[in-house]
Design a protein around this motif. Structure first.
Motif, PDB file in Angstrom:
ATOM      1  N   MET A   1      43.958  -5.196   9.784  1.00  8.61           N
ATOM      2  CA  MET A   1      42.788  -5.836   9.240  1.00  8.61           C
ATOM      3  C   MET A   1      41.547  -5.109   9.756  1.00  8.61           C
ATOM      4  O   MET A   1      41.462  -4.779  10.932  1.00  8.61           O
ATOM      5  CB  MET A   1      42.778  -7.296   9.685  1.00  8.61           C
ATOM      6  N   ILE A   2      40.602  -4.872   8.884  1.00  7.33           N
ATOM      7  CA  ILE A   2      39.349  -4.247   9.283  1.00  7.33           C
ATOM      8  C   ILE A   2      38.433  -5.338   9.860  1.00  7.33           C
ATOM      9  O   ILE A   2      38.151  -6.326   9.202  1.00  7.33           O
ATOM     10  CB  ILE A   2      38.655  -3.552   8.093  1.00  7.33           C
ATOM     11  N   VAL A   3      38.002  -5.144  11.091  1.00  5.61           N
ATOM     12  CA  VAL A   3      37.109  -6.094  11.755  1.00  5.61           C
ATOM     13  C   VAL A   3      35.663  -5.681  11.542  1.00  5.61           C
ATOM     14  O   VAL A   3      34.814  -6.505  11.223  1.00  5.61           O
ATOM     15  CB  VAL A   3      37.434  -6.186  13.266  1.00  5.61           C
ATOM     16  N   CYS A   4      35.386  -4.396  11.702  1.00  7.47           N
ATOM     17  CA  CYS A   4      34.023  -3.872  11.527  1.00  7.47           C
ATOM     18  C   CYS A   4      34.004  -3.045  10.241  1.00  7.47           C
ATOM     19  O   CYS A   4      34.501  -1.915  10.219  1.00  7.47           O
ATOM     20  CB  CYS A   4      33.615  -3.027  12.724  1.00  7.47           C
ATOM     21  N   VAL A   5      33.446  -3.642   9.201  1.00 12.97           N
ATOM     22  CA  VAL A   5      33.390  -2.967   7.905  1.00 12.97           C
ATOM     23  C   VAL A   5      32.411  -1.794   7.959  1.00 12.97           C
ATOM     24  O   VAL A   5      32.659  -0.746   7.370  1.00 12.97           O
ATOM     25  CB  VAL A   5      32.997  -3.971   6.794  1.00 12.97           C
ATOM     26  N   CYS A   6      31.325  -1.945   8.680  1.00  9.73           N
ATOM     27  CA  CYS A   6      30.307  -0.893   8.746  1.00  9.73           C
ATOM     28  C   CYS A   6      30.859   0.419   9.294  1.00  9.73           C
ATOM     29  O   CYS A   6      30.476   1.499   8.855  1.00  9.73           O
ATOM     30  CB  CYS A   6      29.126  -1.350   9.593  1.00  9.73           C
ATOM     31  N   HIS A   7      31.750   0.297  10.292  1.00  8.48           N
ATOM     32  CA  HIS A   7      32.277   1.503  10.951  1.00  8.48           C
ATOM     33  C   HIS A   7      33.791   1.635  10.808  1.00  8.48           C
ATOM     34  O   HIS A   7      34.403   2.456  11.496  1.00  8.48           O
ATOM     35  CB  HIS A   7      31.868   1.512  12.427  1.00  8.48           C
ATOM     36  N   ARG A   8      34.388   0.803   9.948  1.00  7.78           N
ATOM     37  CA  ARG A   8      35.827   0.839   9.665  1.00  7.78           C
ATOM     38  C   ARG A   8      36.673   0.820  10.948  1.00  7.78           C
ATOM     39  O   ARG A   8      37.511   1.694  11.179  1.00  7.78           O
ATOM     40  CB  ARG A   8      36.187   2.037   8.796  1.00  7.78           C
ATOM     41  N   VAL A   9      36.450  -0.198  11.753  1.00  9.70           N
ATOM     42  CA  VAL A   9      37.215  -0.373  12.990  1.00  9.70           C
ATOM     43  C   VAL A   9      38.221  -1.496  12.744  1.00  9.70           C
ATOM     44  O   VAL A   9      37.839  -2.609  12.387  1.00  9.70           O
ATOM     45  CB  VAL A   9      36.301  -0.727  14.183  1.00  9.70           C
ATOM     46  N   SER A  10      39.493  -1.194  12.945  1.00  4.65           N
ATOM     47  CA  SER A  10      40.549  -2.164  12.670  1.00  4.65           C
ATOM     48  C   SER A  10      40.859  -3.021  13.901  1.00  4.65           C
ATOM     49  O   SER A  10      40.557  -2.641  15.038  1.00  4.65           O
ATOM     50  CB  SER A  10      41.818  -1.438  12.235  1.00  4.65           C
ATOM     51  N   SER A  11      41.504  -4.140  13.641  1.00  2.00           N
ATOM     52  CA  SER A  11      41.916  -5.015  14.745  1.00  2.00           C
ATOM     53  C   SER A  11      42.956  -4.316  15.621  1.00  2.00           C
ATOM     54  O   SER A  11      42.967  -4.510  16.835  1.00  2.00           O
ATOM     55  CB  SER A  11      42.460  -6.338  14.213  1.00  2.00           C
ATOM     56  N   SER A  12      43.806  -3.487  15.021  1.00  2.17           N
ATOM     57  CA  SER A  12      44.807  -2.779  15.833  1.00  2.17           C
ATOM     58  C   SER A  12      44.153  -1.754  16.755  1.00  2.17           C
ATOM     59  O   SER A  12      44.597  -1.557  17.888  1.00  2.17           O
ATOM     60  CB  SER A  12      45.859  -2.114  14.947  1.00  2.17           C
TER      61      SER A  12
ATOM     62  N   ARG B   1      32.469   3.548  21.927  1.00  2.00           N
ATOM     63  CA  ARG B   1      33.409   4.525  21.364  1.00  2.00           C
ATOM     64  C   ARG B   1      33.467   4.492  19.839  1.00  2.00           C
ATOM     65  O   ARG B   1      33.722   5.504  19.203  1.00  2.00           O
ATOM     66  CB  ARG B   1      34.808   4.280  21.903  1.00  2.00           C
ATOM     67  N   THR B   2      33.282   3.298  19.256  1.00  2.00           N
ATOM     68  CA  THR B   2      33.537   3.146  17.824  1.00  2.00           C
ATOM     69  C   THR B   2      32.299   2.841  16.983  1.00  2.00           C
ATOM     70  O   THR B   2      32.361   2.949  15.769  1.00  2.00           O
ATOM     71  CB  THR B   2      34.544   2.007  17.583  1.00  2.00           C
ATOM     72  N   GLY B   3      31.227   2.396  17.627  1.00  3.69           N
ATOM     73  CA  GLY B   3      30.058   1.958  16.876  1.00  3.69           C
ATOM     74  C   GLY B   3      30.127   0.486  16.505  1.00  3.69           C
ATOM     75  O   GLY B   3      29.232  -0.049  15.854  1.00  3.69           O
ATOM     76  N   LEU B   4      31.197  -0.182  16.921  1.00  2.00           N
ATOM     77  CA  LEU B   4      31.406  -1.589  16.642  1.00  2.00           C
ATOM     78  C   LEU B   4      30.176  -2.410  17.025  1.00  2.00           C
ATOM     79  O   LEU B   4      29.645  -2.260  18.121  1.00  2.00           O
ATOM     80  CB  LEU B   4      32.612  -2.082  17.449  1.00  2.00           C
ATOM     81  N   GLY B   5      29.684  -3.222  16.113  1.00  2.09           N
ATOM     82  CA  GLY B   5      28.559  -4.104  16.402  1.00  2.09           C
ATOM     83  C   GLY B   5      27.193  -3.469  16.253  1.00  2.09           C
ATOM     84  O   GLY B   5      26.187  -4.126  16.475  1.00  2.09           O
ATOM     85  N   THR B   6      27.143  -2.207  15.871  1.00  6.29           N
ATOM     86  CA  THR B   6      25.842  -1.540  15.758  1.00  6.29           C
ATOM     87  C   THR B   6      25.337  -1.488  14.321  1.00  6.29           C
ATOM     88  O   THR B   6      24.245  -0.984  14.074  1.00  6.29           O
ATOM     89  CB  THR B   6      25.908  -0.104  16.323  1.00  6.29           C
ATOM     90  N   GLY B   7      26.139  -2.022  13.383  1.00  8.35           N
ATOM     91  CA  GLY B   7      25.705  -2.102  11.988  1.00  8.35           C
ATOM     92  C   GLY B   7      25.128  -3.483  11.741  1.00  8.35           C
ATOM     93  O   GLY B   7      24.091  -3.843  12.288  1.00  8.35           O
ATOM     94  N   CYS B   8      25.834  -4.271  10.959  1.00  7.41           N
ATOM     95  CA  CYS B   8      25.353  -5.618  10.620  1.00  7.41           C
ATOM     96  C   CYS B   8      25.560  -6.612  11.758  1.00  7.41           C
ATOM     97  O   CYS B   8      24.881  -7.629  11.826  1.00  7.41           O
ATOM     98  CB  CYS B   8      26.023  -6.116   9.345  1.00  7.41           C
ATOM     99  N   GLY B   9      26.548  -6.360  12.652  1.00  9.85           N
ATOM    100  CA  GLY B   9      26.782  -7.227  13.807  1.00  9.85           C
ATOM    101  C   GLY B   9      27.729  -8.388  13.568  1.00  9.85           C
ATOM    102  O   GLY B   9      28.007  -9.158  14.487  1.00  9.85           O
ATOM    103  N   GLN B  10      28.262  -8.525  12.357  1.00 12.54           N
ATOM    104  CA  GLN B  10      29.149  -9.646  12.053  1.00 12.54           C
ATOM    105  C   GLN B  10      30.471  -9.590  12.822  1.00 12.54           C
ATOM    106  O   GLN B  10      31.127 -10.612  12.987  1.00 12.54           O
ATOM    107  CB  GLN B  10      29.430  -9.699  10.546  1.00 12.54           C
ATOM    108  N   CYS B  11      30.845  -8.431  13.297  1.00  9.92           N
ATOM    109  CA  CYS B  11      32.139  -8.249  13.959  1.00  9.92           C
ATOM    110  C   CYS B  11      32.112  -8.609  15.446  1.00  9.92           C
ATOM    111  O   CYS B  11      33.162  -8.766  16.059  1.00  9.92           O
ATOM    112  CB  CYS B  11      32.595  -6.804  13.810  1.00  9.92           C
TER     113      CYS B  11
END
Length: 71
Positions: free
Chosen positions: A1-12, A30-40
């Motif tokens: 499942m993709i958790v961060c759509v902005c940076h395509r970071v998966s739950s795995s 490392r991934t950019g997670l949370g630096t786009g829209c922040g919903q993740c």
């Protein structure tokens, strides 16, 4: 499942980083997670809390018993 759509970071991928001992902040770096829209961010924090609770429960309790093994 993709958790961060902005940076395509998966739950795995997040789970693998948590298994390595990384914090949410380190995963973000490392991934950019949370630096786009922040919903993740909240979902990832929940994953980390669940992971840490599981690891704490799996850790054996310290009984205070020490064993002496002669040389």
């Amino acid at each position: 499942m993709i958790v961060c759509v902005c940076h395509r970071v998966s739950s795995s991928k997040i789970q693998a980083y948590l298994d390595e001992g990384l914090s949410v902040e380190e995963i973000s770096a490392r991934t950019g997670l949370g630096t786009g829209c922040g919903q993740c961010v909240s979902y990832t924090a929940d994953m980390a809390a669940e992971h840490n609770a599981y690891r704490a429960a799996a850790r054996p309790a310290d009984t205070g018993v020490r064993f002496y093994v002669p040389k």
